[in-house]
Design an enzyme around this catalytic site. Structure first.
Site, mmCIF file in Angstrom:
data_model
loop_
_atom_site.group_PDB
_atom_site.id
_atom_site.type_symbol
_atom_site.label_atom_id
_atom_site.label_comp_id
_atom_site.label_asym_id
_atom_site.label_seq_id
_atom_site.Cartn_x
_atom_site.Cartn_y
_atom_site.Cartn_z
ATOM 1 N N ARG A 116 0.855 -1.192 0.000
ATOM 2 C CA ARG A 116 0.000 0.000 0.000
ATOM 3 C C ARG A 116 0.889 1.239 0.000
ATOM 4 O O ARG A 116 0.600 2.236 -0.666
ATOM 5 C CB ARG A 116 -0.944 0.008 1.210
ATOM 6 C CG ARG A 116 -1.643 1.348 1.381
ATOM 7 C CD ARG A 116 -2.904 1.322 2.260
ATOM 8 N NE ARG A 116 -2.846 0.440 3.392
ATOM 9 C CZ ARG A 116 -2.159 0.662 4.529
ATOM 10 N NH1 ARG A 116 -1.477 1.789 4.692
ATOM 11 N NH2 ARG A 116 -2.169 -0.211 5.512
ATOM 12 N N TYR A 138 -16.599 16.382 -16.040
ATOM 13 C CA TYR A 138 -17.031 15.005 -15.825
ATOM 14 C C TYR A 138 -18.050 14.963 -14.671
ATOM 15 O O TYR A 138 -17.825 15.570 -13.617
ATOM 16 C CB TYR A 138 -15.820 14.114 -15.503
ATOM 17 C CG TYR A 138 -16.213 12.747 -15.071
ATOM 18 C CD1 TYR A 138 -17.042 11.947 -15.872
ATOM 19 C CD2 TYR A 138 -15.810 12.233 -13.849
ATOM 20 C CE1 TYR A 138 -17.439 10.686 -15.460
ATOM 21 C CE2 TYR A 138 -16.199 10.964 -13.430
ATOM 22 C CZ TYR A 138 -17.016 10.201 -14.242
ATOM 23 O OH TYR A 138 -17.415 8.960 -13.822
ATOM 24 N N ASP A 191 -7.515 19.016 -14.834
ATOM 25 C CA ASP A 191 -7.794 17.624 -15.193
ATOM 26 C C ASP A 191 -7.409 17.477 -16.663
ATOM 27 O O ASP A 191 -8.072 18.011 -17.548
ATOM 28 C CB ASP A 191 -9.272 17.317 -14.953
ATOM 29 C CG ASP A 191 -9.621 15.859 -15.263
ATOM 30 O OD1 ASP A 191 -8.940 15.246 -16.108
ATOM 31 O OD2 ASP A 191 -10.595 15.350 -14.686
ATOM 32 N N LYS A 225 -8.288 6.335 -19.206
ATOM 33 C CA LYS A 225 -8.621 6.829 -20.535
ATOM 34 C C LYS A 225 -7.402 6.720 -21.464
ATOM 35 O O LYS A 225 -6.930 5.641 -21.721
ATOM 36 C CB LYS A 225 -9.171 8.253 -20.417
ATOM 37 C CG LYS A 225 -10.301 8.386 -19.371
ATOM 38 C CD LYS A 225 -11.472 7.517 -19.698
ATOM 39 C CE LYS A 225 -12.685 7.622 -18.781
ATOM 40 N NZ LYS A 225 -12.525 7.856 -17.394
#
Ligand SMILES: Cc1ncc(COP(=O)(O)O)c(C=O)c1O
Length: 383
Positions: free
Chosen positions: A51, A104, A177, A202
């Site tokens: 992690r 978005y 973004d 994406k």
């Protein structure tokens, strides 16, 4: 890797030295949760628990930092996990954020339905209107200006340099973004932005086979604080997801060239089509953000939206009639996708200031043969 190397070279080599032990030419998938210590606290290469850090993820992060020309990148389990971690690290309860009037749907939902409840307020401003942004910055203290450019799904363009100047003069930071452009087409940090957000799901991943997110920030102290919070809250990608994303990144430049070329031809065809009321694509000289896009982007990207003269039902019908464009959410993969934002990706903004008009169709133009794609759209739009 030298920072003098060109983008295409960095995409293939940054963070991806052949494995020291075996010479493997791509980074191995370290499918492991914990690492042997040589005595208590004796870590090998700084790795103790996956992690906190994993070598496959480190490779991806070094590559992304190089591609966005930033000092440090951090990978996340999704774009939303990246956004949430950035916002909860850089903002505190009582802080105010300016957000765009097109974005978005999930980003809007994060601000409106999650962070608002934790004391982070937001207000919607058209980011392509720099005077409007300056007015809001003058009206009250603002911690952060958040923008997308091009925006999802209406392809508005914001002038990153001008926004950075306005934000900094007001003591705010600018977050971009960069999912739609990808670092190949646009590098916001080089234009003055303080942080870049990606849904690596994406274009960076590029093959519709992995969910992921990333942050690249200009201030190494902010990167450290984000790293601390990511470890504390745990939204990390697994090693296989990091590896898949890194494999996609290697071909980003050639894919973005082809996406952009195909999308331009699709936009030009749609602009002439009698069923189409308006084409939203920054590559068209008629687009209000064309000049700014030309200045800050290498090409105009693979997303094209358009509005149908006959309205919402015609838009929904067209989405169901394509053969090669697959009806589905998401974008940025090699295959072409079609969707109705109002009822699909942006259902979460219905009734808000970001509501998407019902006559809009969004295309993610893939890298198939462009004549085949044009034929498919023509038959889908035929009476
Ligand atoms: C522009 C943009 N930002 C962020 C996200 C969220 O990313 P993810 O789906 O990887 O959580 C998306 C997803 O569609 C997006 O289009």
């Amino acid at each position: 890797m030298s920072s003098q190397d060109a983008f295409e070279t960095l995409a293939i080599h940054a963070g991806q030295e052949p494995d020291a032990l075996t010479g493997a030419v791509v980074p191995p998938i370290y499918q492991v949760s914990t690492f042997k210590q040589d005595g208590v606290g004796g870590l090998r290469g700084g790795y103790e628990y996956a992690r906190t850090a994993n070598p496959t993820r480190t490779s991806l992060e070094q590559c992304l930092a190089a591609l966005e020309a930033g000092p440090a990148a951090l990978a996340f389990a999704s774009g939303m996990a990246a956004e949430d971690c950035l916002l909860r690290t850089a903002c505190s309860p009582g802080d105010h954020v300016l957000i765009p009037d097109d974005a978005y749907g999930g980003t809007y939902r994060l601000f409106a339905r999650v962070l608002a409840g934790w004391g982070i307020s937001h207000e919607v401003v058209p980011m392509s209107d720099i005077a409007a942004v300056r007015e809001r910055l003058a009206a009250r203290p603002v911690r952060m200006v958040w923008t997308e450019t091009p925006t999802n799904p209406l392809l508005n363009i914001a002038d990153i340099r001008a926004l950075a100047r306005a934000a900094h003069e007001a003591g705010a930071m600018l977050v971009v973004d960069n999912t739609f452009a990808s670092p190949y087409l646009q590098q916001p940090l080089t234009l003055g932005a303080d942080a870049v957000v990606h849904s690596t799901t994406k274009y960076l991943g590029g093959h519709s086979d992995v969910i992921g997110g990333a942050l690249v920030v200009a201030d190494p102290r902010l990167a450290e604080a984000i790293d601390f919070n990511r470890n504390a809250t745990g939204g990390v990608p697994g090693p296989f997801d990091a590896w898949l994303t890194l494999r996609g990144v290697k071909t980003l430049a050639v894919r973005m060239e082809r996406h952009s070329r195909n999308a331009m031809r699709v936009a030009q065809m749609l602009a002439e089509h009698p069923a189409v009321a308006e084409v939203l694509y920054p590559g068209l000289p008629t687009h209000p953000g064309h000049k700014t896009a030309q200045e800050q982007m290498r090409a105009f990207g693979g997303i094209v939206s358009f509005r149908l003269l006959a309205g919402e039902e015609a838009a929904v019908r067209a989405c169901g009639r394509t053969r090669l464009f697959t009806l589905g959410e998401s974008l940025g993969g090699v295959e072409s996708l079609i969707e109705h934002p109002g009822r699909m990706t942006h259902a979460s903004v219905a009734g808000s200031e970001l509501e998407v008009p019902g006559d809009v169709v969004r295309l993610s133009v893939g890298i198939e043969d462009c004549d085949d794609l044009l034929d498919d759209l023509r038959q889908a739009l035929a009476d």
